[in-house]
Motif scaffolding. Structure first.
Motif, PDB file in Angstrom:
ATOM      1  N   SER A  28      20.339   4.716  85.730  1.00 53.32           N
ATOM      2  CA  SER A  28      21.300   5.706  85.239  1.00 53.32           C
ATOM      3  C   SER A  28      22.647   5.533  85.941  1.00 53.32           C
ATOM      4  O   SER A  28      22.800   4.674  86.823  1.00 53.32           O
ATOM      5  N   ASP A  29      23.622   6.367  85.552  1.00 55.22           N
ATOM      6  CA  ASP A  29      24.957   6.250  86.156  1.00 55.22           C
ATOM      7  C   ASP A  29      25.133   7.125  87.398  1.00 55.22           C
ATOM      8  O   ASP A  29      26.217   7.177  87.973  1.00 55.22           O
ATOM      9  N   LYS A  30      24.065   7.812  87.784  1.00 58.26           N
ATOM     10  CA  LYS A  30      24.104   8.606  89.007  1.00 58.26           C
ATOM     11  C   LYS A  30      22.704   8.649  89.612  1.00 58.26           C
ATOM     12  O   LYS A  30      21.716   8.427  88.903  1.00 58.26           O
ATOM     13  N   PRO A  31      22.569   8.924  90.905  1.00 57.55           N
ATOM     14  CA  PRO A  31      21.249   8.977  91.528  1.00 57.55           C
ATOM     15  C   PRO A  31      20.363  10.059  90.900  1.00 57.55           C
ATOM     16  O   PRO A  31      20.865  11.054  90.373  1.00 57.55           O
ATOM     17  N   MET A  32      19.059   9.864  90.966  1.00 55.93           N
ATOM     18  CA  MET A  32      18.113  10.848  90.466  1.00 55.93           C
ATOM     19  C   MET A  32      17.930  11.949  91.508  1.00 55.93           C
ATOM     20  O   MET A  32      18.005  11.686  92.710  1.00 55.93           O
ATOM     21  N   LYS A  33      17.674  13.178  91.040  1.00 56.21           N
ATOM     22  CA  LYS A  33      17.463  14.292  91.967  1.00 56.21           C
ATOM     23  C   LYS A  33      16.285  14.035  92.894  1.00 56.21           C
ATOM     24  O   LYS A  33      16.308  14.410  94.071  1.00 56.21           O
ATOM     25  N   ALA A  34      15.258  13.385  92.372  1.00 60.90           N
ATOM     26  CA  ALA A  34      14.062  13.135  93.177  1.00 60.90           C
ATOM     27  C   ALA A  34      14.266  11.990  94.173  1.00 60.90           C
ATOM     28  O   ALA A  34      13.528  11.878  95.155  1.00 60.90           O
ATOM     29  N   PHE A  35      15.269  11.134  93.920  1.00 61.03           N
ATOM     30  CA  PHE A  35      15.526   9.979  94.796  1.00 61.03           C
ATOM     31  C   PHE A  35      17.035   9.871  95.048  1.00 61.03           C
ATOM     32  O   PHE A  35      17.691   8.910  94.615  1.00 61.03           O
ATOM     33  N   PRO A  36      17.610  10.835  95.754  1.00 69.82           N
ATOM     34  CA  PRO A  36      19.076  10.893  95.925  1.00 69.82           C
ATOM     35  C   PRO A  36      19.667   9.736  96.709  1.00 69.82           C
ATOM     36  O   PRO A  36      20.876   9.482  96.609  1.00 69.82           O
ATOM     37  N   ASP A  37      18.850   9.017  97.476  1.00 70.46           N
ATOM     38  CA  ASP A  37      19.367   7.931  98.302  1.00 70.46           C
ATOM     39  C   ASP A  37      19.307   6.579  97.606  1.00 70.46           C
ATOM     40  O   ASP A  37      19.716   5.560  98.193  1.00 70.46           O
ATOM     41  N   VAL A  38      18.778   6.556  96.372  1.00 76.53           N
ATOM     42  CA  VAL A  38      18.696   5.295  95.629  1.00 76.53           C
ATOM     43  C   VAL A  38      19.907   5.208  94.697  1.00 76.53           C
ATOM     44  O   VAL A  38      20.051   6.008  93.777  1.00 76.53           O
ATOM     45  N   GLU A  40       8.382  26.268  86.753  1.00 76.68           N
ATOM     46  CA  GLU A  40       7.370  25.409  87.362  1.00 76.68           C
ATOM     47  C   GLU A  40       7.329  24.040  86.692  1.00 76.68           C
ATOM     48  O   GLU A  40       7.151  23.005  87.353  1.00 76.68           O
ATOM     49  N   VAL A  41       7.498  24.022  85.364  1.00 76.73           N
ATOM     50  CA  VAL A  41       7.502  22.765  84.620  1.00 76.73           C
ATOM     51  C   VAL A  41       8.752  21.962  84.976  1.00 76.73           C
ATOM     52  O   VAL A  41       8.682  20.750  85.191  1.00 76.73           O
ATOM     53  N   VAL A  42       9.898  22.638  85.020  1.00 71.86           N
ATOM     54  CA  VAL A  42      11.159  21.975  85.383  1.00 71.86           C
ATOM     55  C   VAL A  42      11.034  21.321  86.760  1.00 71.86           C
ATOM     56  O   VAL A  42      11.406  20.152  86.949  1.00 71.86           O
ATOM     57  N   LYS A  43      10.486  22.068  87.714  1.00 69.31           N
ATOM     58  CA  LYS A  43      10.323  21.541  89.070  1.00 69.31           C
ATOM     59  C   LYS A  43       9.378  20.341  89.082  1.00 69.31           C
ATOM     60  O   LYS A  43       9.650  19.328  89.744  1.00 69.31           O
ATOM     61  N   ALA A  44       8.276  20.452  88.345  1.00 65.01           N
ATOM     62  CA  ALA A  44       7.289  19.375  88.310  1.00 65.01           C
ATOM     63  C   ALA A  44       7.874  18.112  87.681  1.00 65.01           C
ATOM     64  O   ALA A  44       7.660  17.000  88.171  1.00 65.01           O
ATOM     65  N   LEU A  45       8.635  18.286  86.603  1.00 61.21           N
ATOM     66  CA  LEU A  45       9.239  17.133  85.941  1.00 61.21           C
ATOM     67  C   LEU A  45      10.317  16.495  86.814  1.00 61.21           C
ATOM     68  O   LEU A  45      10.366  15.270  86.963  1.00 61.21           O
ATOM     69  N   GLU A  46      11.173  17.324  87.398  1.00 67.82           N
ATOM     70  CA  GLU A  46      12.252  16.784  88.229  1.00 67.82           C
ATOM     71  C   GLU A  46      11.705  16.069  89.455  1.00 67.82           C
ATOM     72  O   GLU A  46      12.300  15.089  89.926  1.00 67.82           O
ATOM     73  N   SER A  47      10.568  16.529  89.974  1.00 63.19           N
ATOM     74  CA  SER A  47       9.968  15.859  91.127  1.00 63.19           C
ATOM     75  C   SER A  47       9.467  14.465  90.761  1.00 63.19           C
ATOM     76  O   SER A  47       9.269  13.614  91.628  1.00 63.19           O
ATOM     77  N   GLN A  48       9.279  14.236  89.450  1.00 64.92           N
ATOM     78  CA  GLN A  48       8.838  12.942  88.954  1.00 64.92           C
ATOM     79  C   GLN A  48      10.011  12.107  88.434  1.00 64.92           C
ATOM     80  O   GLN A  48       9.815  11.030  87.865  1.00 64.92           O
ATOM     81  N   GLY A  49      11.225  12.618  88.611  1.00 62.90           N
ATOM     82  CA  GLY A  49      12.395  11.881  88.153  1.00 62.90           C
ATOM     83  C   GLY A  49      12.719  12.070  86.691  1.00 62.90           C
ATOM     84  O   GLY A  49      13.463  11.285  86.100  1.00 62.90           O
ATOM     85  N   ALA A  50      12.159  13.120  86.072  1.00 67.17           N
ATOM     86  CA  ALA A  50      12.396  13.388  84.656  1.00 67.17           C
ATOM     87  C   ALA A  50      13.230  14.658  84.493  1.00 67.17           C
ATOM     88  O   ALA A  50      12.920  15.686  85.091  1.00 67.17           O
ATOM     89  N   ASP A  51      14.275  14.579  83.674  1.00 65.73           N
ATOM     90  CA  ASP A  51      15.127  15.733  83.421  1.00 65.73           C
ATOM     91  C   ASP A  51      14.765  16.353  82.074  1.00 65.73           C
ATOM     92  O   ASP A  51      14.910  15.689  81.030  1.00 65.73           O
ATOM     93  N   PRO A  52      14.285  17.606  82.043  1.00 65.42           N
ATOM     94  CA  PRO A  52      13.932  18.256  80.775  1.00 65.42           C
ATOM     95  C   PRO A  52      15.135  18.283  79.832  1.00 65.42           C
ATOM     96  O   PRO A  52      16.262  18.551  80.260  1.00 65.42           O
ATOM     97  N   ALA A  53      14.892  17.984  78.542  1.00 61.14           N
ATOM     98  CA  ALA A  53      16.014  17.906  77.601  1.00 61.14           C
ATOM     99  C   ALA A  53      15.588  18.314  76.190  1.00 61.14           C
ATOM    100  O   ALA A  53      15.706  17.537  75.246  1.00 61.14           O
ATOM    101  N   PRO A  54      15.085  19.546  76.011  1.00 58.33           N
ATOM    102  CA  PRO A  54      14.615  19.957  74.681  1.00 58.33           C
ATOM    103  C   PRO A  54      15.747  20.073  73.669  1.00 58.33           C
ATOM    104  O   PRO A  54      16.902  20.328  74.038  1.00 58.33           O
TER     105      PRO A  54
END
Length: 331
Positions: free
Chosen positions: A232-242, A288-302
């Motif tokens: 992506s064009d910016k770091p992921m929330k779950a991996f901010p140092d990558v 809880e779902v948002v937190k679980a998804l973001e911890s896996q590097g996925a951003d909810p986008a319905p």
């Protein structure tokens, strides 16, 4: 020929009654849905990114719909076995597909013998999440960033390999885009899912991989793979140092993000599709779902079914252009 006013009135009334009956029937089906357990097909092996996100979604969606949802893995053929299964299922909304971009937006540009059409045979429900892929290497390699990877690949031609979850999958497209833009050659090694694709990088059978945060996280935490870039064009929330791959000067235009979306069989009543969409939107708004998804590097986008249909079509055009520009072909 003259038509009597009574006959005309009777005809109009009859048409109105038929339309009303059809609406009532559709509403009744929606009210009764789901009358049986739902199957959520994941077209990749258990433990991979699609599977992890699918199980998170299924749990919350089950609560919203008040029905049991069984996750069924049907891997193979770059996700097309599972997608085909749903495309040819009974159009009653009881068989769902959590697809990645590969089987619904990329493969039509690579395979001439697909036995389903993503546009004609699958009904879009909602985009579920956007998922950048992590570029990770085996930690035994002397590579700590993308610049070092490019330099190593040029200094040691034909010695590196990268794994993906299937020929023509988003990881494969990403790998070939890297090869093309960096002027290097890293051998592609396809698997039936990201779980084994990442595991073999950890085991040293393959040099590197592109995989979701969900599939990569356990191996990163155990130190068995080293993440060096994100697509992506910016770091992921779950991996901010990558850092983004595009931060590497010779790859400044590099950008490619995967996504997962929910589909059912085409021909499913719109009232059921709308009910599934509403439940999905609610499920993805659950903290809880948002937190679980973001911890896996996925951003909810319905989004709405129509917006998702338009999104899939636009993404398919984008991937098709990348495939042509990078001269990617199934051999």
């Amino acid at each position: 020929m003259k038509i009597s006013s009574n006959l005309l009135a009777s005809t109009i009334l009859g048409i109105g009654l038929i339309a009303s009956a059809a609406t009532v029937h559709a509403d009744a089906r929606s009210d009764q849905y789901p009358a049986s357990p739902i199957t959520l097909v994941v077209p990749f092996s258990a433990g991979g990114g699609v599977d992890v996100v699918g199980r998170i979604l299924a749990k919350s969606l089950s609560t919203e719909l008040g029905a049991s949802i069984v996750v069924e893995n049907k891997p193979g053929a770059s996700g097309m076995i599972g997608a085909s299964y749903v495309a040819h299922a009974k159009p009653d909304g009881l068989t769902l597909l959590l697809a990645s971009s590969g089987e619904v937006a990329i493969n039509p540009h690579l395979y001439k013998d697909m036995n389903y059409s993503p546009e004609k045979d699958l009904a879009p429900i909602s985009l579920v999440s956007r998922i950048p892929n992590l570029l990770s290497v085996n930690p035994q390699l002397p590579i700590k960033n993308v610049g070092e990877l490019v330099a190593y690949a040029k200094a040691h031609p034909d010695t590196l390999s990268y794994s993906s979850s299937g020929v023509g999958n988003i990881q494969n497209i990403t790998g070939e885009l890297l090869n093309s833009m960096a002027g290097i050659h890293i051998l592609h090694v396809p698997y039936k899912g990201s779980a084994q694709a990442v595991a073999d990088v950890a085991g040293g059978q393959v040099s590197m991989t592109f995989a979701s945060g969900a599939a990569s996280l356990p191996f990163i935490e155990s130190g068995k793979i080293r993440p060096i870039g994100v697509t992506s064009d910016k770091p992921m929330k779950a991996f901010p140092d990558v850092p983004p791959i595009k931060d590497t000067p010779e790859l400044k235009d590099f950008l490619l993000v995967n996504w997962f979306g929910l589909f059912t069989t085409a021909g499913t009543p719109d009232s059921i599709v709308q009910k599934l969409n509403a439940a999905t939107v609610k499920a993805l708004a659950n903290p809880e779902v948002v937190k679980a998804l973001e911890s896996q590097g996925a951003d909810p986008a319905p989004m709405s079914p129509q917006a998702f249909a338009d999104f899939r079509a636009d993404q398919s055009k984008l991937f098709g252009q990348i495939i042509r520009d990078a001269h990617i072909a199934i051999k």
